[in-house]
Design a protein around this motif. Structure first.
Motif, PDB file in Angstrom:
ATOM      1  N   GLU A  35       0.678  -1.228  -0.252  1.00  0.00           N
ATOM      2  CA  GLU A  35      -0.027   0.013  -0.012  1.00  0.00           C
ATOM      3  C   GLU A  35       1.142   1.299  -0.014  1.00  0.00           C
ATOM      4  O   GLU A  35       0.963   2.030   1.015  1.00  0.00           O
ATOM      5  N   PHE A  36       1.334   1.520  -1.237  1.00  0.00           N
ATOM      6  CA  PHE A  36       2.141   2.871  -1.174  1.00  0.00           C
ATOM      7  C   PHE A  36       1.201   4.083  -1.548  1.00  0.00           C
ATOM      8  O   PHE A  36       0.153   3.821  -2.084  1.00  0.00           O
ATOM      9  N   PRO A  37       1.472   5.373  -1.043  1.00  0.00           N
ATOM     10  CA  PRO A  37       0.673   6.248  -1.109  1.00  0.00           C
ATOM     11  C   PRO A  37       0.043   6.785  -2.622  1.00  0.00           C
ATOM     12  O   PRO A  37      -0.836   7.001  -2.808  1.00  0.00           O
ATOM     13  N   TRP A  38       1.213   6.430  -3.570  1.00  0.00           N
ATOM     14  CA  TRP A  38       0.595   6.629  -4.945  1.00  0.00           C
ATOM     15  C   TRP A  38      -0.243   5.647  -5.455  1.00  0.00           C
ATOM     16  O   TRP A  38      -0.590   5.756  -6.729  1.00  0.00           O
ATOM     17  N   ARG A  39      -0.356   4.566  -4.754  1.00  0.00           N
ATOM     18  CA  ARG A  39      -1.296   3.600  -5.113  1.00  0.00           C
ATOM     19  C   ARG A  39      -2.859   3.773  -4.678  1.00  0.00           C
ATOM     20  O   ARG A  39      -3.762   3.140  -5.099  1.00  0.00           O
ATOM     21  N   LEU A  40      -2.857   4.858  -3.746  1.00  0.00           N
ATOM     22  CA  LEU A  40      -4.075   5.308  -3.298  1.00  0.00           C
ATOM     23  C   LEU A  40      -4.725   6.226  -4.173  1.00  0.00           C
ATOM     24  O   LEU A  40      -5.782   6.932  -3.558  1.00  0.00           O
ATOM     25  N   THR A  41      -4.297   6.795  -5.143  1.00  0.00           N
ATOM     26  CA  THR A  41      -4.748   8.025  -5.928  1.00  0.00           C
ATOM     27  C   THR A  41      -4.834   7.520  -7.491  1.00  0.00           C
ATOM     28  O   THR A  41      -4.192   6.588  -7.928  1.00  0.00           O
ATOM     29  N   THR A  42      -5.791   8.144  -8.102  1.00  0.00           N
ATOM     30  CA  THR A  42      -5.892   8.104  -9.616  1.00  0.00           C
ATOM     31  C   THR A  42      -5.566   9.314 -10.278  1.00  0.00           C
ATOM     32  O   THR A  42      -5.582   9.343 -11.586  1.00  0.00           O
ATOM     33  N   ASP A  43      -4.888  10.034  -9.483  1.00  0.00           N
ATOM     34  CA  ASP A  43      -4.766  11.418 -10.273  1.00  0.00           C
ATOM     35  C   ASP A  43      -3.416  11.215 -10.936  1.00  0.00           C
ATOM     36  O   ASP A  43      -2.307  11.090 -10.420  1.00  0.00           O
ATOM     37  N   PRO A  44      -3.437  11.662 -12.153  1.00  0.00           N
ATOM     38  CA  PRO A  44      -2.533  11.493 -13.429  1.00  0.00           C
ATOM     39  C   PRO A  44      -1.195  12.173 -12.746  1.00  0.00           C
ATOM     40  O   PRO A  44      -0.078  11.824 -13.140  1.00  0.00           O
ATOM     41  N   TYR A  45      -1.462  13.539 -12.434  1.00  0.00           N
ATOM     42  CA  TYR A  45      -0.027  14.433 -11.841  1.00  0.00           C
ATOM     43  C   TYR A  45       0.751  13.589 -10.821  1.00  0.00           C
ATOM     44  O   TYR A  45       1.980  13.423 -10.754  1.00  0.00           O
ATOM     45  N   LYS A  46      -0.319  12.885  -9.719  1.00  0.00           N
ATOM     46  CA  LYS A  46       0.632  12.354  -8.585  1.00  0.00           C
ATOM     47  C   LYS A  46       1.323  11.135  -9.035  1.00  0.00           C
ATOM     48  O   LYS A  46       2.481  10.741  -8.828  1.00  0.00           O
ATOM     49  N   ILE A  47       0.489  10.285 -10.101  1.00  0.00           N
ATOM     50  CA  ILE A  47       1.162   9.304 -10.471  1.00  0.00           C
ATOM     51  C   ILE A  47       2.325   9.374 -11.399  1.00  0.00           C
ATOM     52  O   ILE A  47       3.326   8.975 -11.300  1.00  0.00           O
ATOM     53  N   LEU A  48       2.282  10.203 -12.116  1.00  0.00           N
ATOM     54  CA  LEU A  48       3.510  10.845 -13.018  1.00  0.00           C
ATOM     55  C   LEU A  48       4.625  11.140 -12.192  1.00  0.00           C
ATOM     56  O   LEU A  48       5.765  10.846 -12.385  1.00  0.00           O
ATOM     57  N   ILE A  49       4.510  12.296 -11.120  1.00  0.00           N
ATOM     58  CA  ILE A  49       5.417  12.382 -10.165  1.00  0.00           C
ATOM     59  C   ILE A  49       6.049  11.283  -9.365  1.00  0.00           C
ATOM     60  O   ILE A  49       7.153  11.143  -9.469  1.00  0.00           O
ATOM     61  N   SER A  50       5.269  10.363  -8.922  1.00  0.00           N
ATOM     62  CA  SER A  50       5.768   9.058  -8.430  1.00  0.00           C
ATOM     63  C   SER A  50       6.444   8.244  -9.256  1.00  0.00           C
ATOM     64  O   SER A  50       7.649   7.591  -9.087  1.00  0.00           O
ATOM     65  N   GLU A  51       6.084   8.236 -10.447  1.00  0.00           N
ATOM     66  CA  GLU A  51       6.768   7.294 -11.472  1.00  0.00           C
ATOM     67  C   GLU A  51       8.484   7.982 -11.757  1.00  0.00           C
ATOM     68  O   GLU A  51       9.221   7.184 -12.037  1.00  0.00           O
ATOM     69  N   VAL A  52       8.265   9.316 -11.726  1.00  0.00           N
ATOM     70  CA  VAL A  52       9.580   9.957 -11.969  1.00  0.00           C
ATOM     71  C   VAL A  52      10.472   9.763 -10.766  1.00  0.00           C
ATOM     72  O   VAL A  52      11.561   9.456 -10.935  1.00  0.00           O
ATOM     73  N   MET A  53       9.991   9.914  -9.687  1.00  0.00           N
ATOM     74  CA  MET A  53      10.811   9.361  -8.243  1.00  0.00           C
ATOM     75  C   MET A  53      11.064   8.030  -8.402  1.00  0.00           C
ATOM     76  O   MET A  53      12.344   7.805  -7.616  1.00  0.00           O
ATOM     77  N   LEU A  54      10.354   7.216  -8.907  1.00  0.00           N
ATOM     78  CA  LEU A  54      10.641   5.754  -8.311  1.00  0.00           C
ATOM     79  C   LEU A  54      11.893   5.109  -9.662  1.00  0.00           C
ATOM     80  O   LEU A  54      12.399   4.128  -9.334  1.00  0.00           O
ATOM     81  N   HIS A  55      11.853   5.951 -10.506  1.00  0.00           N
ATOM     82  CA  HIS A  55      13.022   5.424 -11.453  1.00  0.00           C
ATOM     83  C   HIS A  55      14.349   5.344 -10.899  1.00  0.00           C
ATOM     84  O   HIS A  55      14.902   6.278 -10.175  1.00  0.00           O
ATOM     85  N   ARG A  56      14.690   4.149 -10.962  1.00  0.00           N
ATOM     86  CA  ARG A  56      16.211   3.739 -10.123  1.00  0.00           C
ATOM     87  C   ARG A  56      16.269   3.941  -8.804  1.00  0.00           C
ATOM     88  O   ARG A  56      17.287   4.534  -8.144  1.00  0.00           O
ATOM     89  N   THR A  57      14.960   4.015  -7.971  1.00  0.00           N
ATOM     90  CA  THR A  57      15.091   4.371  -6.461  1.00  0.00           C
ATOM     91  C   THR A  57      14.108   3.538  -5.807  1.00  0.00           C
ATOM     92  O   THR A  57      12.918   3.287  -6.382  1.00  0.00           O
ATOM     93  N   GLN A  58      14.509   2.935  -4.645  1.00  0.00           N
ATOM     94  CA  GLN A  58      13.742   2.038  -3.833  1.00  0.00           C
ATOM     95  C   GLN A  58      12.382   2.839  -3.466  1.00  0.00           C
ATOM     96  O   GLN A  58      12.443   3.736  -2.901  1.00  0.00           O
ATOM     97  N   ALA A  59      11.157   2.034  -3.605  1.00  0.00           N
ATOM     98  CA  ALA A  59      10.129   2.645  -3.318  1.00  0.00           C
ATOM     99  C   ALA A  59      10.033   3.061  -1.923  1.00  0.00           C
ATOM    100  O   ALA A  59       9.307   3.923  -1.548  1.00  0.00           O
ATOM    101  N   VAL A  60      10.693   2.424  -0.831  1.00  0.00           N
ATOM    102  CA  VAL A  60      10.713   2.826   0.600  1.00  0.00           C
ATOM    103  C   VAL A  60      11.350   4.231   0.626  1.00  0.00           C
ATOM    104  O   VAL A  60      10.773   5.064   1.651  1.00  0.00           O
ATOM    105  N   GLN A  61      12.211   4.326  -0.224  1.00  0.00           N
ATOM    106  CA  GLN A  61      13.189   5.674  -0.056  1.00  0.00           C
ATOM    107  C   GLN A  61      12.141   6.826  -0.352  1.00  0.00           C
ATOM    108  O   GLN A  61      12.206   8.012  -0.165  1.00  0.00           O
TER     109      GLN A  61
END
Ligand code: SF4
Length: 233
Positions: A35-61
């Motif tokens: 249950e990551f916070p970006w999985r609790l939204t369907t807002d494309p902006y938040k999902i886009l931001i989360s995907e950029v952050m997740l690139h080559r980075t651990q989800a917990v970080q």
């Protein structure tokens, strides 16, 4: 043309019943959902931001950085007011300077061309600075529940092991792997399907440790898993 439940997906002389595969994966996914916070939204902006952050980075970080970021900048228009220095402060702990430039470039494009709303057509997403095929598909799938396959090192590892195919770093760009991911994706619950596939790769069909085939819901149809069991018996 067989229906989804009867469709056989074949590769390397190994066939998988798609309906059964999807059912096993979705059932496991429901019980093992991360249950990551970006999985609790369907807002494309938040999902886009989360995907950029997740690139080559651990989800917990990413979790605390993402939470602070979307609290501070809940939409593109609030982000538009931020300077590069403020973005740097917000993203500093994730490292990688390119990420800040990328987000900055995206904001300029989304505000200038799309009035502050993230575009949802694939070509429009791909035209944004730094949006890869994976990120475009993730935004479309997780915000709109569209059946977009996600090809990354984790998902191709599962597909390769299922069909006994050699997996390399370049496999995520390989047409055969991408076609298999396209064929296997569930068209009824694509968002839940992709989350389950990513969670399986993290918890069971891992990269760095040997896969935990004994606890894998897909063992009965996995060429690699079954071969390993036969060898050990
Ligand atoms: S059975 Fe083993 S190798 Fe196959 S998908 Fe499951 S964990 Fe991966």
């Amino acid at each position: 043309m067989p229906t989804g439940s009867r469709l056989k997906v074949e590769a390397n002389e190994h066939a998988i019943n798609k309906g059964h595969f999807v059912k096993l994966l979705l059932t496991w996914g429901q019980q093992n959902f991360r249950e990551f916070p970006w999985r609790l939204t369907t807002d494309p902006y938040k999902i886009l931001i989360s995907e950029v952050m997740l690139h080559r980075t651990q989800a917990v970080q990413v979790v605390p950085v993402y939470e602070n970021f979307v609290n501070q900048y809940p939409d593109i228009l609030s982000l538009k007011e931020a300077s590069k220095e403020e973005l740097h402060t917000a993203l500093f702990s994730l490292g990688l300077r390119w990420r800040i430039d990328l987000i900055y470039g995206m904001i300029v494009e989304i505000v200038g061309k799309w009035g502050g709303s993230v575009p949802l057509e694939r070509d429009d997403l791909l035209a944004l600075p730094g949006v890869s095929d994976y990120i475009a598909n993730a935004v479309r799938c997780f915000s709109q529940n569209l059946p977009e396959p996600l090809a990354d090192t984790n998902t191709v590892r599962i597909v390769g092991r299922l069909f006994g195919l050699e997996v390399k770093d370049s496999s995520r760009r390989n047409k055969r792997f991408r076609r298999l991911l396209e064929l296997l994706i569930d068209h009824k619950q694509p968002r839940a399907y992709n989350y389950a596939l990513l969670d399986l790769a993290d918890k069971v069909c891992m990269k760095k440790r040997p896969p935990d085939c004994l606890h894998c819901p897909l063992l009965e149809m996995c060429r690699t898993g079954l071969t390993a069991m036969i060898r050990e018996s």
